[in-house]
Design a protein around this motif. Structure first.
Motif, PDB file in Angstrom:
ATOM      1  N   ARG A  87     -17.751 -18.591   6.540  1.00 22.14           N
ATOM      2  CA  ARG A  87     -16.373 -18.191   6.979  1.00 22.14           C
ATOM      3  C   ARG A  87     -16.302 -16.677   6.199  1.00 22.14           C
ATOM      4  O   ARG A  87     -15.522 -15.733   7.044  1.00 22.14           O
ATOM      5  CB  ARG A  87     -15.127 -19.047   6.537  1.00 22.14           C
ATOM      6  CG  ARG A  87     -15.220 -20.445   6.927  1.00 22.14           C
ATOM      7  CD  ARG A  87     -14.850 -20.325   8.325  1.00 22.14           C
ATOM      8  NE  ARG A  87     -15.039 -21.854   8.943  1.00 22.14           N
ATOM      9  CZ  ARG A  87     -16.117 -22.369   9.532  1.00 22.14           C
ATOM     10  NH1 ARG A  87     -17.122 -21.439   9.666  1.00 22.14           N
ATOM     11  NH2 ARG A  87     -15.921 -23.731   9.913  1.00 22.14           N
ATOM     12  N   MET A  88     -16.491 -16.359   5.219  1.00 23.70           N
ATOM     13  CA  MET A  88     -16.542 -14.975   4.761  1.00 23.70           C
ATOM     14  C   MET A  88     -17.237 -13.965   5.720  1.00 23.70           C
ATOM     15  O   MET A  88     -16.815 -12.877   6.182  1.00 23.70           O
ATOM     16  CB  MET A  88     -17.219 -14.674   3.346  1.00 23.70           C
ATOM     17  CG  MET A  88     -16.419 -15.092   2.046  1.00 23.70           C
ATOM     18  SD  MET A  88     -17.475 -14.864   0.805  1.00 23.70           S
ATOM     19  CE  MET A  88     -17.485 -12.968   0.611  1.00 23.70           C
ATOM     20  N   MET A  89     -18.545 -14.308   6.041  1.00 27.72           N
ATOM     21  CA  MET A  89     -19.263 -13.523   6.936  1.00 27.72           C
ATOM     22  C   MET A  89     -18.543 -13.448   8.396  1.00 27.72           C
ATOM     23  O   MET A  89     -18.538 -12.317   9.021  1.00 27.72           O
ATOM     24  CB  MET A  89     -20.812 -13.807   7.079  1.00 27.72           C
ATOM     25  CG  MET A  89     -21.568 -13.847   5.808  1.00 27.72           C
ATOM     26  SD  MET A  89     -21.500 -12.186   4.916  1.00 27.72           S
ATOM     27  CE  MET A  89     -20.316 -12.589   3.667  1.00 27.72           C
ATOM     28  N   GLU A  90     -18.212 -14.312   8.876  1.00 28.09           N
ATOM     29  CA  GLU A  90     -17.516 -14.407  10.217  1.00 28.09           C
ATOM     30  C   GLU A  90     -16.218 -13.830  10.366  1.00 28.09           C
ATOM     31  O   GLU A  90     -15.852 -13.147  11.151  1.00 28.09           O
ATOM     32  CB  GLU A  90     -17.125 -15.944  10.651  1.00 28.09           C
ATOM     33  CG  GLU A  90     -18.423 -16.718  11.112  1.00 28.09           C
ATOM     34  CD  GLU A  90     -17.961 -18.296  11.400  1.00 28.09           C
ATOM     35  OE1 GLU A  90     -18.338 -18.448  12.717  1.00 28.09           O
ATOM     36  OE2 GLU A  90     -17.558 -18.865  10.438  1.00 28.09           O
ATOM     37  N   GLY A  91     -15.436 -13.558   8.990  1.00 28.12           N
ATOM     38  CA  GLY A  91     -14.436 -12.668   8.759  1.00 28.12           C
ATOM     39  C   GLY A  91     -14.832 -11.474   9.168  1.00 28.12           C
ATOM     40  O   GLY A  91     -13.920 -10.564   9.654  1.00 28.12           O
ATOM     41  N   SER A 159     -10.155 -19.520  -1.625  1.00 29.15           N
ATOM     42  CA  SER A 159     -11.334 -18.973  -2.048  1.00 29.15           C
ATOM     43  C   SER A 159     -11.791 -17.599  -1.625  1.00 29.15           C
ATOM     44  O   SER A 159     -10.776 -17.071  -1.072  1.00 29.15           O
ATOM     45  CB  SER A 159     -12.756 -19.895  -1.673  1.00 29.15           C
ATOM     46  OG  SER A 159     -12.765 -19.959  -0.384  1.00 29.15           O
ATOM     47  N   LEU A 160     -12.884 -17.425  -1.723  1.00 29.92           N
ATOM     48  CA  LEU A 160     -13.163 -15.869  -1.253  1.00 29.92           C
ATOM     49  C   LEU A 160     -13.167 -15.831   0.321  1.00 29.92           C
ATOM     50  O   LEU A 160     -12.986 -14.746   0.641  1.00 29.92           O
ATOM     51  CB  LEU A 160     -14.609 -15.246  -1.913  1.00 29.92           C
ATOM     52  CG  LEU A 160     -14.679 -15.049  -3.269  1.00 29.92           C
ATOM     53  CD1 LEU A 160     -16.094 -14.435  -3.416  1.00 29.92           C
ATOM     54  CD2 LEU A 160     -13.675 -13.574  -3.306  1.00 29.92           C
ATOM     55  N   ALA A 161     -13.497 -16.906   0.734  1.00 25.94           N
ATOM     56  CA  ALA A 161     -13.217 -16.896   2.355  1.00 25.94           C
ATOM     57  C   ALA A 161     -11.945 -16.622   2.632  1.00 25.94           C
ATOM     58  O   ALA A 161     -11.426 -15.748   3.730  1.00 25.94           O
ATOM     59  CB  ALA A 161     -13.540 -18.444   2.900  1.00 25.94           C
ATOM     60  N   ASP A 162     -10.847 -16.899   2.046  1.00 26.48           N
ATOM     61  CA  ASP A 162      -9.503 -16.754   2.168  1.00 26.48           C
ATOM     62  C   ASP A 162      -9.145 -15.112   1.809  1.00 26.48           C
ATOM     63  O   ASP A 162      -8.238 -14.537   2.670  1.00 26.48           O
ATOM     64  CB  ASP A 162      -8.471 -17.710   1.594  1.00 26.48           C
ATOM     65  CG  ASP A 162      -8.760 -19.328   1.703  1.00 26.48           C
ATOM     66  OD1 ASP A 162      -8.351 -19.477   3.165  1.00 26.48           O
ATOM     67  OD2 ASP A 162      -9.274 -19.769   0.976  1.00 26.48           O
ATOM     68  N   VAL A 163      -9.519 -14.710   0.795  1.00 21.27           N
ATOM     69  CA  VAL A 163      -9.319 -13.422   0.466  1.00 21.27           C
ATOM     70  C   VAL A 163     -10.019 -12.514   1.363  1.00 21.27           C
ATOM     71  O   VAL A 163      -9.051 -11.357   1.699  1.00 21.27           O
ATOM     72  CB  VAL A 163     -10.129 -13.318  -1.123  1.00 21.27           C
ATOM     73  CG1 VAL A 163     -10.231 -11.833  -1.317  1.00 21.27           C
ATOM     74  CG2 VAL A 163      -9.557 -14.013  -1.998  1.00 21.27           C
ATOM     75  N   ILE A 164     -11.215 -12.631   2.040  1.00 23.66           N
ATOM     76  CA  ILE A 164     -11.529 -11.919   3.113  1.00 23.66           C
ATOM     77  C   ILE A 164     -10.825 -11.980   4.402  1.00 23.66           C
ATOM     78  O   ILE A 164     -10.633 -11.190   5.134  1.00 23.66           O
ATOM     79  CB  ILE A 164     -13.079 -12.106   3.287  1.00 23.66           C
ATOM     80  CG1 ILE A 164     -13.728 -11.816   1.933  1.00 23.66           C
ATOM     81  CG2 ILE A 164     -13.851 -11.247   4.238  1.00 23.66           C
ATOM     82  CD1 ILE A 164     -13.826 -10.442   1.290  1.00 23.66           C
ATOM     83  N   VAL A 165     -10.515 -13.400   4.914  1.00 23.31           N
ATOM     84  CA  VAL A 165     -10.114 -13.401   6.318  1.00 23.31           C
ATOM     85  C   VAL A 165      -8.575 -13.320   6.326  1.00 23.31           C
ATOM     86  O   VAL A 165      -8.083 -12.929   7.186  1.00 23.31           O
ATOM     87  CB  VAL A 165     -10.497 -15.172   6.810  1.00 23.31           C
ATOM     88  CG1 VAL A 165      -9.959 -15.165   8.165  1.00 23.31           C
ATOM     89  CG2 VAL A 165     -12.073 -15.029   6.793  1.00 23.31           C
ATOM     90  N   PHE A 166      -7.818 -13.850   5.467  1.00 19.78           N
ATOM     91  CA  PHE A 166      -6.282 -13.574   5.402  1.00 19.78           C
ATOM     92  C   PHE A 166      -5.759 -12.325   5.834  1.00 19.78           C
ATOM     93  O   PHE A 166      -5.071 -12.205   6.721  1.00 19.78           O
ATOM     94  CB  PHE A 166      -5.567 -13.931   4.193  1.00 19.78           C
ATOM     95  CG  PHE A 166      -4.242 -13.884   4.315  1.00 19.78           C
ATOM     96  CD1 PHE A 166      -3.462 -14.706   4.913  1.00 19.78           C
ATOM     97  CD2 PHE A 166      -3.533 -12.839   3.816  1.00 19.78           C
ATOM     98  CE1 PHE A 166      -2.091 -14.707   5.025  1.00 19.78           C
ATOM     99  CE2 PHE A 166      -2.159 -12.508   3.923  1.00 19.78           C
ATOM    100  CZ  PHE A 166      -1.275 -13.518   4.594  1.00 19.78           C
TER     101      PHE A 166
END
Length: 219
Positions: A87-91, A159-166
C-alpha cells in the motif's frame, strides 16, 4: 511530519513552501543544521537528520523507524508487513495520478496542453480512486479492512501505509470528488483526520478554506 509526531520526536523544524514560489524559497534552506529538519534541499520534500539527507517522503518515514520511541509504524507479522509495503508503494502512484490531474496546467506549458491528455489523466485518476475504494470495501463496521488483520486502517493497525496514503486521500477529497461515489474513502478520511499526529500537521493554508476546490467534481 506525521511520522515525526507519531514517533514523539521533539525539536524538529520545518519550512513551509508556497507551491507557486518554490524556486524563490529554496535558496535559504540548504545550510540548515538541526537534529530533525523537514526542508527544501533542492528536491522537495526533503528531510535532514544530522548529516543525513533523505529526499523522498516515504524514505524519510522509513528512516525514522530507527527510533524505538513513540508508536511503532511497521507491523510485526510478515503478512501485515507485505500489505503495508504494498500500500505504501501504491500510494506513490496515487500521488502521481493526483498531481497529473490537479496540477496539469502547472506542469504543462500552455502550447503543449491537449484535451486528450487531460481526459486520459482524469480517467486514470478515476480508476485509481476506485482501486482504493475497493481496498476499503470491507471497511468496518462492515467487516475487516484486510484479510490478514482486523482494523480500520490500510494494514491492520495504523502504520506507515496510512502515513503515506492519508495525505493523498485528504488532498483528493479537498479537490471535490463526489463522496457519494467514494463512501469508503470518505469514511477512512473521517476516521483519520482527527488523529493527533494528523491534526498537528494539518496544512495551515487548508484551515481558512476547508471545502477546497471543485477540480475533481466529475471524477
Amino acid at each position: 511530519m506525521i511520522s515525526l509526531e507519531e514517533k514523539k520526536l521533539q525539536g524538529h523544524k520545518h519550512k513551509l513552501l508556497a507551491f507557486e514560489k518554490r524556486r524563490a524559497q529554496i535558496s535559504g534552506t540548504k545550510n540548515v543544521n538541526v537534529n530533525y529538519n523537514v526542508f527544501a534541499f533542492c528536491q522537495i520534500p526533503a528531510f535532514k537528520h544530522g548529516d543525513n539527507i533523505v529526499n523522498e517522503s516515504a524514505a524519510a518515514c522509513l528512516y525514522l523507524e530507527f527510533k524505538s520511541q513513540g508508536n511503532k509504524l511497521i507491523p510485526d507479522t510478515a503478512a501485515e508487513q507485505a500489505v503495508m509495503y504494498q500500500r505504501m508503494m501504491e500510494g506513490l502512484t496515487l500521488t502521481e495520478k493526483l498531481n497529473s490531474t490537479i496540477y496539469y496546467e502547472w506542469f504543462i506549458p500552455e502550447q503543449e496542453r491537449h484535451e486528450s491528455a487531460v481526459r486520459r489523466n482524469r480517467e486514470a485518476l478515476t480508476a485509481e480512486l476506485k482501486l482504493w475504494e475497493g481496498y476499503l470495501q470491507n471497511f468496518p463496521p462492515f467487516g475487516l479492512c484486510i484479510q490478514v488483520a482486523a482494523g480500520s486502517y490500510l494494514a491492520g493497525a495504523f502504520s506507515l501505509a496510512d502515513v503515506i496514503v492519508f495525505p493523498n486521500i485528504a488532498c483528493a477529497l479537498r479537490f471535490g470528488p463526489s463522496v457519494e461515489r467514494y463512501p469508503k474513502l470518505a469514511k477512512y478520511y473521517s476516521l483519520l483526520k482527527d488523529r493527533p499526529s494528523i491534526k498537528n500537521t494539518w496544512p495551515p493554508h487548508w484551515l481558512p478554506s476547508p471545502q477546497g476546490y471543485d477540480t475533481l467534481k466529475n471524477i
